[in-house]
Design a protein around this motif. Structure first.
Motif, PDB file in Angstrom:
ATOM      1  N   THR A   1      -3.061 -17.630   5.303  1.00  0.00           N
ATOM      2  CA  THR A   1      -2.840 -18.257   6.606  1.00  0.00           C
ATOM      3  C   THR A   1      -3.479 -19.635   6.620  1.00  0.00           C
ATOM      4  N   LEU A   2      -2.984 -20.491   7.507  1.00  0.00           N
ATOM      5  CA  LEU A   2      -3.481 -21.863   7.608  1.00  0.00           C
ATOM      6  C   LEU A   2      -4.473 -22.022   8.753  1.00  0.00           C
ATOM      7  N   ALA A   3      -4.850 -20.886   9.333  1.00  0.00           N
ATOM      8  CA  ALA A   3      -5.843 -20.863  10.406  1.00  0.00           C
ATOM      9  C   ALA A   3      -6.651 -19.582  10.262  1.00  0.00           C
ATOM     10  N   PRO A   4      -7.853 -19.516  10.817  1.00  0.00           N
ATOM     11  CA  PRO A   4      -8.637 -18.282  10.736  1.00  0.00           C
ATOM     12  C   PRO A   4      -7.839 -17.094  11.269  1.00  0.00           C
ATOM     13  N   HIS A   5      -7.957 -15.975  10.564  1.00  0.00           N
ATOM     14  CA  HIS A   5      -7.176 -14.803  10.961  1.00  0.00           C
ATOM     15  C   HIS A   5      -7.870 -13.533  10.479  1.00  0.00           C
ATOM     16  N   ASP A   6      -8.054 -12.601  11.387  1.00  0.00           N
ATOM     17  CA  ASP A   6      -8.575 -11.282  11.043  1.00  0.00           C
ATOM     18  C   ASP A   6      -7.431 -10.280  11.146  1.00  0.00           C
ATOM     19  N   TYR A   7      -7.246  -9.495  10.107  1.00  0.00           N
ATOM     20  CA  TYR A   7      -6.151  -8.542  10.075  1.00  0.00           C
ATOM     21  C   TYR A   7      -6.548  -7.261  10.798  1.00  0.00           C
ATOM     22  N   SER A   8      -5.744  -6.878  11.765  1.00  0.00           N
ATOM     23  CA  SER A   8      -5.983  -5.626  12.471  1.00  0.00           C
ATOM     24  C   SER A   8      -5.602  -4.458  11.574  1.00  0.00           C
ATOM     25  N   ALA A   9      -6.037  -3.265  11.946  1.00  0.00           N
ATOM     26  CA  ALA A   9      -5.684  -2.070  11.180  1.00  0.00           C
ATOM     27  C   ALA A   9      -4.173  -1.879  11.147  1.00  0.00           C
ATOM     28  N   GLU A  10      -3.497  -2.200  12.246  1.00  0.00           N
ATOM     29  CA  GLU A  10      -2.039  -2.070  12.296  1.00  0.00           C
ATOM     30  C   GLU A  10      -1.365  -3.055  11.343  1.00  0.00           C
ATOM     31  N   GLU A  11      -1.884  -4.306  11.300  1.00  0.00           N
ATOM     32  CA  GLU A  11      -1.331  -5.302  10.378  1.00  0.00           C
ATOM     33  C   GLU A  11      -1.534  -4.870   8.928  1.00  0.00           C
ATOM     34  N   GLN A  12      -2.737  -4.391   8.621  1.00  0.00           N
ATOM     35  CA  GLN A  12      -3.014  -3.964   7.252  1.00  0.00           C
ATOM     36  C   GLN A  12      -2.099  -2.818   6.832  1.00  0.00           C
ATOM     37  N   SER A  13      -1.841  -1.882   7.747  1.00  0.00           N
ATOM     38  CA  SER A  13      -0.949  -0.767   7.449  1.00  0.00           C
ATOM     39  C   SER A  13       0.474  -1.257   7.199  1.00  0.00           C
ATOM     40  N   CYS A  14       0.907  -2.233   8.013  1.00  0.00           N
ATOM     41  CA  CYS A  14       2.245  -2.796   7.856  1.00  0.00           C
ATOM     42  C   CYS A  14       2.386  -3.503   6.512  1.00  0.00           C
ATOM     43  N   LEU A  15       1.385  -4.304   6.161  1.00  0.00           N
ATOM     44  CA  LEU A  15       1.438  -5.053   4.907  1.00  0.00           C
ATOM     45  C   LEU A  15       1.344  -4.130   3.702  1.00  0.00           C
ATOM     46  N   ALA A  16       0.575  -3.047   3.828  1.00  0.00           N
ATOM     47  CA  ALA A  16       0.490  -2.071   2.735  1.00  0.00           C
ATOM     48  C   ALA A  16       1.853  -1.424   2.482  1.00  0.00           C
ATOM     49  N   THR A  17       2.650  -1.285   3.531  1.00  0.00           N
ATOM     50  CA  THR A  17       4.004  -0.747   3.374  1.00  0.00           C
ATOM     51  C   THR A  17       4.863  -1.684   2.543  1.00  0.00           C
ATOM     52  N   PHE A  18       4.716  -3.007   2.793  1.00  0.00           N
ATOM     53  CA  PHE A  18       5.452  -3.980   1.991  1.00  0.00           C
ATOM     54  C   PHE A  18       5.055  -3.876   0.522  1.00  0.00           C
ATOM     55  N   ALA A  19       3.759  -3.700   0.254  1.00  0.00           N
ATOM     56  CA  ALA A  19       3.290  -3.577  -1.140  1.00  0.00           C
ATOM     57  C   ALA A  19       3.878  -2.337  -1.797  1.00  0.00           C
ATOM     58  N   ALA A  20       3.962  -1.234  -1.044  1.00  0.00           N
ATOM     59  CA  ALA A  20       4.543  -0.005  -1.579  1.00  0.00           C
ATOM     60  C   ALA A  20       6.030  -0.192  -1.873  1.00  0.00           C
ATOM     61  N   GLN A  21       6.727  -0.905  -0.987  1.00  0.00           N
ATOM     62  CA  GLN A  21       8.147  -1.170  -1.215  1.00  0.00           C
ATOM     63  C   GLN A  21       8.348  -2.057  -2.441  1.00  0.00           C
ATOM     64  N   ALA A  22       7.445  -3.030  -2.624  1.00  0.00           N
ATOM     65  CA  ALA A  22       7.524  -3.898  -3.801  1.00  0.00           C
ATOM     66  C   ALA A  22       7.327  -3.093  -5.081  1.00  0.00           C
ATOM     67  N   ALA A  23       6.426  -2.107  -5.048  1.00  0.00           N
ATOM     68  CA  ALA A  23       6.189  -1.266  -6.221  1.00  0.00           C
ATOM     69  C   ALA A  23       7.447  -0.491  -6.587  1.00  0.00           C
ATOM     70  N   ILE A  24       8.146   0.032  -5.589  1.00  0.00           N
ATOM     71  CA  ILE A  24       9.385   0.778  -5.842  1.00  0.00           C
ATOM     72  C   ILE A  24      10.436  -0.137  -6.449  1.00  0.00           C
ATOM     73  N   ALA A  25      10.546  -1.354  -5.898  1.00  0.00           N
ATOM     74  CA  ALA A  25      11.541  -2.305  -6.409  1.00  0.00           C
ATOM     75  C   ALA A  25      11.244  -2.685  -7.861  1.00  0.00           C
TER      76      ALA A  25
END
Length: 297
Positions: free
Chosen positions: A96-120
């Motif tokens: 990010t180009l500004a300070p940002h703290d990731y919420s638990a919901e954001e982290q869960s969402c992004l972890a899903t993208f990582a899992a999808q990337a692993a499958i691909a």
């Protein structure tokens, strides 16, 4: 853009070269690649297998590209491991180009993208491996046909070394055949990079160098860095020509050696088990062709 984060990158692990390569990105700039596996934030993700977050990556001592991040105005870094089973095969990074703290919901969402990337990535690898196996089967089938149908042993030799170069992305493949009258191994065919085709020497007695040692022992040998390995008789040539990884497999008929097949790459990383299996299959076919030529002389 993923999760409204302006800079997202998919990095792929290259274990042979010890680096991370850029697979895909979205954002203003891709950054500087390849990245070393050791000494970078993404490398830390690979080595630990765990997410890494830096709230101020432009001033993080662990970040080897901190200066570049400062120039780009990058503030935060989040790296998530992409795993196939327990192996980290890549890293999904978010800046990010500004300070940002990731919420638990954001982290869960992004972890899903990582899992999808692993499958691909896993699916892409399976597809690539299936195509490779198909190509290998066709080449071995053609080599077998040539062995049984042709009495022109040189044609078989030339096809074998060129096919090995093409299938395994080699810089060089060279075939050495035992010459009974001269009591030595002699180069009979070469394929690969034009500047490597001329051998630094054309014969080896049994037991000398890697070629002679493999012929005598009938056991395959691999070298991670030929120019630094005392077993390799052509070290000076390897250093001058940039030859790194070397593999030598015996040509054998039962318990009788008839030659060796030597191959090389200019990249480090060595040869995988399936590479050696394919080279052994090539060597077996060539050994039969050698025997056929001897019997029909």
């Amino acid at each position: 853009v993923i999760a409204e984060i302006p800079n997202v990158k998919l990095l792929l692990v290259d274990q042979e070269e010890g680096c991370l390569r850029l697979g895909a990105f979205r954002g203003t700039t891709a950054g500087k690649f390849p990245l070393p596996l050791h000494g970078s934030l993404s490398g830390l993700v690979v080595s630990t297998g765990k997410p890494v977050f830096s709230p101020d990556c432009a001033n993080d001592a662990r970040n080897t590209v901190a200066e570049l991040d400062r120039e780009r105005g990058v503030v935060t870094y989040l790296g998530l491991p992409i795993k196939i089973r327990d192996n980290v095969v890549g890293v999904l990074t978010f800046n990010t180009l500004a300070p940002h703290d990731y919420s638990a919901e954001e982290q869960s969402c992004l972890a899903t993208f990582a899992a999808q990337a692993a499958i691909a990535i896993a699916n892409a690898r399976l597809y690539h491996e299936a195509r490779e196996r198909g190509a290998q089967f066709r080449v071995l089938n053609e080599l077998s046909r040539k062995v049984t149908a042709s009495l022109d042993v040189q044609q078989v030799f030339d096809y074998a070394v060129q096919a090995a170069v093409d299938l395994l992305n080699l810089s060089l493949a060279r075939l050495w055949v035992w010459q009974e009258s001269a009591a030595c191994l002699r180069v009979c065919a070469s394929a690969g990079d034009a500047d490597l085709l001329q051998p630094p020497r054309e014969t080896f007695p049994p037991g000398e160098g890697v070629m002679g040692a493999v012929f005598r022992s009938m056991e395959a040998v691999t070298l991670a860095d030929a120019g630094q390995d005392p077993r390799y008789a052509e070290r000076e040539w390897a250093l001058r020509m940039g030859v790194r990884s070397v593999a030598v497999v015996p040509l054998r008929l039962g318990e009788r050696p008839v030659g060796v097949l030597s191959v090389a790459r200019r990249s480090s990383g060595g040869f995988r088990a399936d590479d050696m299996e394919l080279l052994t299959a090539f060597a077996q076919h060539v050994a039969i062709a050698t025997e056929n030529a001897r019997l029909f002389r």
